[in-house]
Design a protein around this motif. Structure first.
Motif, PDB file in Angstrom:
ATOM      1  N   MET A 176       0.833  -1.200   0.000  1.00 46.77           N
ATOM      2  CA  MET A 176       0.000   0.000   0.000  1.00 46.77           C
ATOM      3  C   MET A 176       0.874   1.260   0.000  1.00 46.77           C
ATOM      4  SD  MET A 176      -3.069  -0.960  -0.186  1.00 46.77           S
ATOM      5  CE  MET A 176      -3.749  -2.588  -0.231  1.00 46.77           C
ATOM      6  N   ALA A 177       1.906   1.223   0.836  1.00 48.63           N
ATOM      7  CA  ALA A 177       2.791   2.381   0.917  1.00 48.63           C
ATOM      8  C   ALA A 177       3.471   2.624  -0.427  1.00 48.63           C
ATOM      9  CB  ALA A 177       3.837   2.150   2.005  1.00 48.63           C
ATOM     10  N   ARG A 180       1.136   4.341  -2.815  1.00 50.01           N
ATOM     11  CA  ARG A 180       1.039   5.770  -2.492  1.00 50.01           C
ATOM     12  C   ARG A 180       2.242   6.519  -3.067  1.00 50.01           C
ATOM     13  NH1 ARG A 180      -3.072   8.565  -1.934  1.00 50.01           N
ATOM     14  NH2 ARG A 180      -1.897   9.966  -3.277  1.00 50.01           N
ATOM     15  N   VAL A 203      -4.821   4.368   2.333  1.00 43.94           N
ATOM     16  CA  VAL A 203      -3.890   4.799   1.290  1.00 43.94           C
ATOM     17  C   VAL A 203      -4.606   5.537   0.158  1.00 43.94           C
ATOM     18  CG1 VAL A 203      -3.995   2.666  -0.032  1.00 43.94           C
ATOM     19  CG2 VAL A 203      -1.923   4.023  -0.080  1.00 43.94           C
TER      20      VAL A 203
END
Ligand SMILES: Nc1ncnc2c1ncn2[C@@H]1O[C@H](COP(=O)(O)OP(=O)(O)OP(=O)(O)O)[C@@H](O)[C@H]1O
Ligand SMILES: [Mg+2]
Lengths: 237, 292, 339
Positions: A176-177, A180, A203
């Motif tokens: 998810m990071a 982003r 996110v």
């Protein structure tokens, strides 16, 4: 300005429709998450967008041009990459071959190689397993490979179907990071289908809630996070 | 001992052709999960094309090229016009359609060229070169071995080194994912049939001069032997097809040499039965079963 | 009224009608009728095998050859031993069926372990390889030349001018009716239900207590017996046997007849058998009506039926696959072994 615009999409299998008039927009450099219970029609939506299914009604415009009737293998050339549910790593091919496959249609061989190297940097675990066959990878590695393979195409819009499926929370968080970061740094837009509502909303910029083939809510992600009534009714937490 | 050596060498030369033909079978099996029972008839058709061109021009090599070109066209045409439309409800559908093609092709060839054996020429002499008092390989056998070697190397390069080969493999293993990645799966399937038919054409060109001659049914037994070779190798494995081809060539050569050439068809049948009943997955069957 | 009795009445009615027909048509047509009847034995057997048990055999032409050669050899032996009378022919035909049953048992035992293209490949090998037997044991089978079959004239009781063709038609029709009666009852029997159960879902059939392998082998044996009778009758009709008459092409013809007629339906086998006789006759007429050089006419006449059969097979499979769909779902393409 919108990158992807979906209007009144009606899609069915042999029997009754599964999507009953879905509207959706994805602006550039935005993460939009599509949420909904099992069988809501999320996968059906993504498969229609990439051309695997033909809509009975409605329009799909990507970057100003209609995608309806464009053959699947041409859609990726327009800048739309679809990582299917279950990831679709080709089990018989090695990590390296899977990655090469991601850029196989591109004429710019140098940039393809560059993109591959970037993927190995992004996911060092893959770099260590270049010669391993797809079926030898762990679930997390497969997800990384599928995601990385899609990135080799240098898409402008990424369609992800439940990337967190079967992954440990830590890996899910990493992915998810990464989404982003890619969105912020490269302007990649993502249409993220998720069951894992919390991490998806954490996110995403915007969220769309599907229920039985209809959009029942579309709002900023923060708003969806805070709307307790909606959460209870459709998202179950 | 001399005889054994002769039969071994002869068997390898025969086996090389079976290997090539088995490769054609494996190519289509891998691409489409179809055992192309029309492979033999298709190959015969291309050899007739070569025959006509050679008759008209007097050049063996022009005929040779014509056979390969005819193979490409025939393979692509059959995939596009027929096989693509066969319903996938049962694997036997395509088997039956292929058998229909066998009848049709053989009938058309018979109607055009007649049902008699026609002698075909070879580019090199078929008399064995004598080494230490034993007549071993002929120049033609060397040509056959060389041609098959080149074929195997080219196919290996195609599949492992080129992007087309990568796309062909992925299209066969995971058609939907491949399409999502921009691979033209339908086009590659046509190409796979064309390639397989061209390989079959090469095998046909190589084997027909060593048979009784050119006849619409010439390849029936060759197909059975090559199918056996492909099964020995495990149908999915190109390497297996090559090894299987050589093995079948040897077995048949020994059988013909020690028991009489009339026995060959029965030996083929026995070999196929033994392999299927004892090692049904073939000697080179992958350890992994594909998730379909 | 029980099914068995109904079948018996139908058979009797058909026999009576056909008997009348054999008196109404000229000898040549009687011969054709006899040929169709001989084919019917084989196509009916094959229909049960492919349609009901889901096993594809490309080797039924070879099984016919087994029956034909057995009849030829026993007829000639009996004649050499000075045995005469109608019981002799019946005994020969019985021996033909027996030989085919044994052949069917052997192939069936192998076939029950194989699936899909593997089974097709093995039976194809049988069809291609079996003619070689005649060369390997040339002393018995006389290679490509084949054997002539001794056939006694029609019984004297029928009158001196009784045409041989009508007698042959009677023999072949009797055989075909017997086969049809037998198979019709078999299809309706518990064995027939087991066959369909195995075809539709092997695992479920096994759970229901059906011995899958035995059922399949039995289907092969029964089917081979029918084809053997067909081959034996064919030997009686042509009064000769040779490997050329029982080539792979014959096996493919039989398959075509069964597919086109409608898999799994005995009525389909009748249509298929008729087609096998009518189509070559039709092409003969067509070719004769064209103005061609004798050589070209001969080439065309020999090959036109093949082309028509092949084309029919392709078109039927693509345009009307309903006949076979579902029939052989259980045949897994990837593994030759039962899972
Ligand atoms: N191939 C198909 N044929 C017929 N119906 C289908 C098919 N695929 C999906 N459906 C039906 O369409 C509906 C939506 O399915 P879809 O896979 O789009 O749901 P989803 O939201 O992705 O669910 P999940 O979260 O479980 O993946 C379901 O009712 C499903 O049964
Ligand atoms: Mg889904």
């Amino acid at each position: 300005m919108t990158l992807l615009q979906v209007d009144g999409l009606v899609v069915g299998y042999s029997a009754a429709p599964v999507l009953h008039g879905v509207d959706l927009t994805v602006p550039p450099a935005t993460i939009v998450t599509v949420l909904g219970a099992n069988g809501a029609g999320k996968t059906t939506l993504l498969r229609t967008l990439s051309g695997l299914l033909r809509p009975a009604e409605g329009g799909i415009r990507f970057d100003g041009r209609s995608l309806v009737g464009v053959p699947v293998e041409r859609v990726v050339r327009l800048g739309l990459a679809h990582v299917p549910e279950g990831r679709g790593v080709v089990a018989e091919l090695t990590v390296e071959e899977n990655l090469r496959l991601g850029g196989v249609w591109r004429a710019d061989r140098r940039d393809v190689r560059l993109a591959q190297d970037e993927v190995y940097e992004l996911f060092p675990a893959l770099a260590a397993r270049r010669k391993h066959a797809g079926h030898q990878l762990s679930g997390g590695e497969r997800q990384m490979l599928a995601l990385g393979r899609a990135l080799v195409a240098r898409p402008r819009l990424l369609l992800l179907d439940e990337p967190s499926l079967g992954l440990a929370p830590r890996i899910t968080g990493q992915i998810m990071a990464l989404l982003r970061r890619l969105c912020d740094e490269t302007g990649l837009a993502v249409l993220l289908v998720e069951q894992n509502v919390r991490s998806a909303l954490s996110v995403a910029d915007q969220g769309v809630v599907l229920s039985l083939g209809r959009v029942v809510a579309a709002a900023d992600a923060a708003q969806l996070r805070d709307d307790a009534g909606l959460r209870h009714a459709y998202l179950g937490f | 001992m001399d005889r054994f050596l002769f039969l071994t060498v002869d068997g390898l030369a025969k086996g090389a052709v079976y290997a090539a033909f088995a490769l054609a079978v494996v190519l289509i099996w891998r691409a489409a999960r179809i055992v192309n029972f029309a492979q033999g008839a298709m190959a015969v058709a291309t050899v007739y094309a070569a025959y006509s061109v050679t008759q008209a021009t007097g050049s063996y090599w022009l005929g040779f090229a014509a056979a390969l070109a005819a193979g490409l066209l025939l393979g692509a045409g059959i995939e596009r016009a027929v096989m693509r439309f066969v319903p996938h409800t049962s694997p036997l559908n395509s088997v039956i359609v292929a058998l229909g093609l066998v009848l049709l092709l053989q009938a058309v060839l018979g109607a055009i060229y007649g049902n008699e054996f026609r002698p075909v020429e070879t580019p090199f002499s078929r008399t064995g070169i004598t080494v230490g008092g034993i007549a071993l390989l002929s120049r033609y056998d060397l040509f056959v071995l060389g041609a098959v070697l080149v074929l195997v190397v080219l196919l290996a390069l195609l599949f492992t080194r080129t992007s087309t080969g990568l796309r062909m493999r992925s299209a066969a293993f995971a058609p939907e994912v491949s399409r999502l990645l921009g691979v033209n799966v339908a086009g590659l399937l046509t190409f796979g049939w064309a390639l397989a038919a061209a390989v079959g054409a090469l095998a046909g060109m190589l084997v027909v001069p060593t048979e009784l001659g050119l006849h619409p049914n010439t390849m029936d037994l060759v197909f059975v032997s090559s199918f056996t070779a492909a099964v020995v190798g495990g149908l999915d494995s190109p390497i297996g097809a090559v090894v299987g081809g050589l093995a079948v060539g040897l077995v048949l050569s020994y059988a013909a040499g020690y028991l009489g050439s009339d026995v060959t068809p029965l030996a083929t049948l026995a070999l196929l039965l033994v392999v299927l009943l004892i090692r049904p997955g073939g000697l080179f069957a992958g350890v992994r079963t594909r998730a379909v | 009224m029980t099914t068995g009795l109904r079948h018996l009445l139908w058979t009797a009615a058909a026999a009576a009608a056909l008997l009348a027909v054999t008196y109404a048509i000229p000898p040549f047509r009687n011969y054709q009728l006899a040929t169709a009847a001989a084919y019917l034995c084989a196509t009916a057997g094959l229909t049960v095998l492919v349609g009901l048990s889901g096993q594809l055999s490309l080797g039924h032409g070879a099984v016919m050859a087994v029956g034909a050669y057995a009849v030829a050899l026993s007829q000639n032996r009996f004649a050499d031993a000075g045995l005469t009378g109608n019981g002799v022919l019946a005994a020969s035909l019985a021996l033909g069926v027996l030989a085919a049953l044994v052949a069917g048992l052997i192939v069936g035992l192998a076939a029950a372990r194989l699936r899909g293209p593997y089974l097709a490949g093995v039976t194809l090998a049988v069809a291609v390889a079996l003619p070689a037997v005649t060369t390997v044991w040339a002393g018995v089978f006389h290679s490509d030349q084949g054997l002539s079959v001794y056939l006694e004239p029609p019984p004297a009781g029928l009158g001196y001018d009784f045409p041989l063709e009508r007698w042959q038609a009677w023999l072949a029709l009797a055989g075909a009716l017997l086969v049809m009666l037998l198979l019709a009852n078999l299809v309706r029997s518990r064995f027939g239900r087991s066959l369909r159960a195995v075809r539709d879902d092997e695992v479920a059939a096994r759970l229901a207590g059906i011995d899958v392998a035995r059922t399949q082998v039995l289907a092969f044996v029964v089917s081979a017996g029918c084809a053997g009778l067909g081959g034996g009758l064919m030997a009686v009709l042509t009064q000769s046997v040779s490997p050329g008459a029982y080539s792979l092409t014959l096996s493919l013809f039989l398959l075509m007849a069964v597919v086109v007629g409608g898999l799994g339906r005995l009525a389909g086998a009748v249509w298929g058998a008729l087609l096998l006789v009518v189509l070559p006759d039709l092409t003969h007429t067509i070719v004769a009506s064209l103005t061609l050089s004798p050589a070209a006419a001969q080439r065309l006449e020999g090959n036109l039926p093949l082309a028509v059969f092949g084309l029919t097979l392709i078109v039927v499979m693509i345009a009307a696959p309903g006949g076979i769909s579902g029939v052989v779902r259980r045949l897994t393409p990837a593994s030759p072994l039962r899972r």
